[in-house]
Design a protein around this motif. Sequence first.
Motif, PDB file in Angstrom:
ATOM      1  N   THR A 144       0.831  -1.205   0.000  1.00  0.00           N
ATOM      2  CA  THR A 144       0.000   0.000   0.000  1.00  0.00           C
ATOM      3  C   THR A 144       0.865   1.255   0.000  1.00  0.00           C
ATOM      4  N   ALA A 145       1.881   1.282   0.848  1.00  0.00           N
ATOM      5  CA  ALA A 145       2.779   2.445   0.899  1.00  0.00           C
ATOM      6  C   ALA A 145       3.551   2.594  -0.405  1.00  0.00           C
ATOM      7  N   ALA A 146       4.044   1.475  -0.942  1.00  0.00           N
ATOM      8  CA  ALA A 146       4.825   1.523  -2.181  1.00  0.00           C
ATOM      9  C   ALA A 146       3.986   2.049  -3.339  1.00  0.00           C
ATOM     10  N   LYS A 147       2.745   1.596  -3.446  1.00  0.00           N
ATOM     11  CA  LYS A 147       1.876   2.052  -4.539  1.00  0.00           C
ATOM     12  C   LYS A 147       1.463   3.509  -4.354  1.00  0.00           C
ATOM     13  N   ALA A 148       1.367   3.956  -3.100  1.00  0.00           N
ATOM     14  CA  ALA A 148       1.050   5.359  -2.850  1.00  0.00           C
ATOM     15  C   ALA A 148       2.170   6.267  -3.346  1.00  0.00           C
ATOM     16  N   VAL A 149       3.409   5.824  -3.189  1.00  0.00           N
ATOM     17  CA  VAL A 149       4.567   6.648  -3.544  1.00  0.00           C
ATOM     18  C   VAL A 149       5.017   6.432  -4.987  1.00  0.00           C
ATOM     19  N   LEU A 150       4.954   5.179  -5.453  1.00  0.00           N
ATOM     20  CA  LEU A 150       5.547   4.832  -6.749  1.00  0.00           C
ATOM     21  C   LEU A 150       4.531   4.453  -7.823  1.00  0.00           C
ATOM     22  N   GLY A 151       3.248   4.478  -7.486  1.00  0.00           N
ATOM     23  CA  GLY A 151       2.221   4.179  -8.481  1.00  0.00           C
ATOM     24  C   GLY A 151       1.605   2.805  -8.301  1.00  0.00           C
ATOM     25  N   SER A 152       0.383   2.647  -8.794  1.00  0.00           N
ATOM     26  CA  SER A 152      -0.399   1.437  -8.528  1.00  0.00           C
ATOM     27  C   SER A 152       0.154   0.183  -9.189  1.00  0.00           C
ATOM     28  N   ALA A 153       1.036   0.328 -10.174  1.00  0.00           N
ATOM     29  CA  ALA A 153       1.587  -0.843 -10.860  1.00  0.00           C
ATOM     30  C   ALA A 153       2.811  -1.419 -10.149  1.00  0.00           C
ATOM     31  N   TYR A 154       3.317  -0.734  -9.148  1.00  0.00           N
ATOM     32  CA  TYR A 154       4.556  -1.162  -8.487  1.00  0.00           C
ATOM     33  C   TYR A 154       4.327  -2.438  -7.678  1.00  0.00           C
ATOM     34  N   LYS A 155       5.292  -3.369  -7.745  1.00  0.00           N
ATOM     35  CA  LYS A 155       5.205  -4.627  -7.016  1.00  0.00           C
ATOM     36  C   LYS A 155       6.421  -4.787  -6.103  1.00  0.00           C
ATOM     37  N   VAL A 156       6.171  -4.748  -4.801  1.00  0.00           N
ATOM     38  CA  VAL A 156       7.245  -4.908  -3.824  1.00  0.00           C
ATOM     39  C   VAL A 156       7.904  -6.274  -3.974  1.00  0.00           C
ATOM     40  N   SER A 157       7.107  -7.285  -4.280  1.00  0.00           N
ATOM     41  CA  SER A 157       7.638  -8.645  -4.389  1.00  0.00           C
ATOM     42  C   SER A 157       8.719  -8.769  -5.461  1.00  0.00           C
ATOM     43  N   GLU A 158       8.659  -7.901  -6.462  1.00  0.00           N
ATOM     44  CA  GLU A 158       9.633  -7.954  -7.559  1.00  0.00           C
ATOM     45  C   GLU A 158      10.795  -6.981  -7.366  1.00  0.00           C
ATOM     46  N   ARG A 159      10.587  -5.919  -6.567  1.00  0.00           N
ATOM     47  CA  ARG A 159      11.561  -4.827  -6.532  1.00  0.00           C
ATOM     48  C   ARG A 159      12.082  -4.494  -5.135  1.00  0.00           C
ATOM     49  N   ARG A 160      11.698  -5.235  -4.114  1.00  0.00           N
ATOM     50  CA  ARG A 160      12.082  -4.863  -2.747  1.00  0.00           C
ATOM     51  C   ARG A 160      13.599  -4.770  -2.609  1.00  0.00           C
ATOM     52  N   GLY A 161      14.027  -3.795  -1.825  1.00  0.00           N
ATOM     53  CA  GLY A 161      15.443  -3.616  -1.567  1.00  0.00           C
ATOM     54  C   GLY A 161      16.210  -2.888  -2.653  1.00  0.00           C
ATOM     55  N   GLN A 162      15.534  -2.540  -3.754  1.00  0.00           N
ATOM     56  CA  GLN A 162      16.211  -1.861  -4.856  1.00  0.00           C
ATOM     57  C   GLN A 162      15.951  -0.352  -4.793  1.00  0.00           C
ATOM     58  N   LEU A 163      16.915   0.405  -5.236  1.00  0.00           N
ATOM     59  CA  LEU A 163      16.804   1.862  -5.199  1.00  0.00           C
ATOM     60  C   LEU A 163      15.951   2.342  -6.373  1.00  0.00           C
ATOM     61  N   GLU A 164      14.934   3.146  -6.058  1.00  0.00           N
ATOM     62  CA  GLU A 164      14.041   3.718  -7.069  1.00  0.00           C
ATOM     63  C   GLU A 164      14.156   5.244  -7.014  1.00  0.00           C
ATOM     64  N   GLN A 165      13.628   5.893  -8.043  1.00  0.00           N
ATOM     65  CA  GLN A 165      13.600   7.355  -8.057  1.00  0.00           C
ATOM     66  C   GLN A 165      12.163   7.825  -8.220  1.00  0.00           C
ATOM     67  N   ALA A 166      11.712   8.703  -7.339  1.00  0.00           N
ATOM     68  CA  ALA A 166      10.361   9.266  -7.422  1.00  0.00           C
ATOM     69  C   ALA A 166      10.444  10.762  -7.161  1.00  0.00           C
ATOM     70  N   ASP A 167      10.124  11.540  -8.178  1.00  0.00           N
ATOM     71  CA  ASP A 167      10.160  13.000  -8.055  1.00  0.00           C
ATOM     72  C   ASP A 167      11.528  13.452  -7.526  1.00  0.00           C
ATOM     73  N   ASP A 168      11.565  14.058  -6.341  1.00  0.00           N
ATOM     74  CA  ASP A 168      12.800  14.650  -5.826  1.00  0.00           C
ATOM     75  C   ASP A 168      13.512  13.770  -4.800  1.00  0.00           C
ATOM     76  N   TYR A 169      13.096  12.534  -4.637  1.00  0.00           N
ATOM     77  CA  TYR A 169      13.725  11.714  -3.608  1.00  0.00           C
ATOM     78  C   TYR A 169      13.892  10.273  -4.089  1.00  0.00           C
ATOM     79  N   ARG A 170      14.843   9.614  -3.434  1.00  0.00           N
ATOM     80  CA  ARG A 170      15.087   8.211  -3.710  1.00  0.00           C
ATOM     81  C   ARG A 170      14.210   7.357  -2.797  1.00  0.00           C
ATOM     82  N   VAL A 171      13.848   6.180  -3.293  1.00  0.00           N
ATOM     83  CA  VAL A 171      12.909   5.311  -2.573  1.00  0.00           C
ATOM     84  C   VAL A 171      13.437   3.877  -2.562  1.00  0.00           C
TER      85      VAL A 171
END
Length: 206
Positions: A144-171
């Motif tokens: 729920t938190a990941a989709k709120a920040v990174l969009g509804s298509a984001y899957k934690v199960s596939e991307r957990r622990g990896q560095l993402e970029q969203a707007d002005d901050y890293r996630v």
Amino acid sequence: MAARSAAPFVPEGADLAALRAAARGCEGCDLYRPATQTVFGEGPPDARLLIVGEQPGDVEDREGQPFVGPAGKLLDKALAEADLLREGVYVTNAVKHFKFVPAERGKRRIHKTPARGEVVACLPWLHAELGQVRPELVVCLGATAAKAVLGSAYKVSERRGQLEQADDYRVITTVHPSSVLRAPDRAEAYAAFLADLRTVRDHLGT
């Protein structure tokens, strides 16, 4: 019918104290009706690390503070072991009211995952917090938190622990500590969660 939103309740340009006070009166979705109170974020206004969970739980709803229940205690333990002190972290949730269903017996209140519309309605509060804290790194706990920040298509199960970029901050995303408490092999789940937080620490140092 127009979508519900917290936006009319969010004072523009307000600091965290003013945002917290305003959030007490939020009626941006219907979750405020059964909840005891709004549970706003807490932590240093200049925190380098901001952690986002799903929503307050039963203990948080009663006490009015984020991450003070069993999942919060496990988060505190893991943060300490990862050399990330809770006192230096701003913690909040994507949804600021506790969504629950009453248990069939007794007075227990059982957590219910917020609907996408409820998450979207509450986003103006999270955006305001991010705008005030301006963290170097954001950690999303759970889907729920990941989709709120990174969009509804984001899957934690596939991307957990990896560095993402969203707007002005890293996630970086990981599981919610409540899932560790429910895991069949809690030791294994905790070790994986701790490894993710150590990755967070490593990226925060760069």
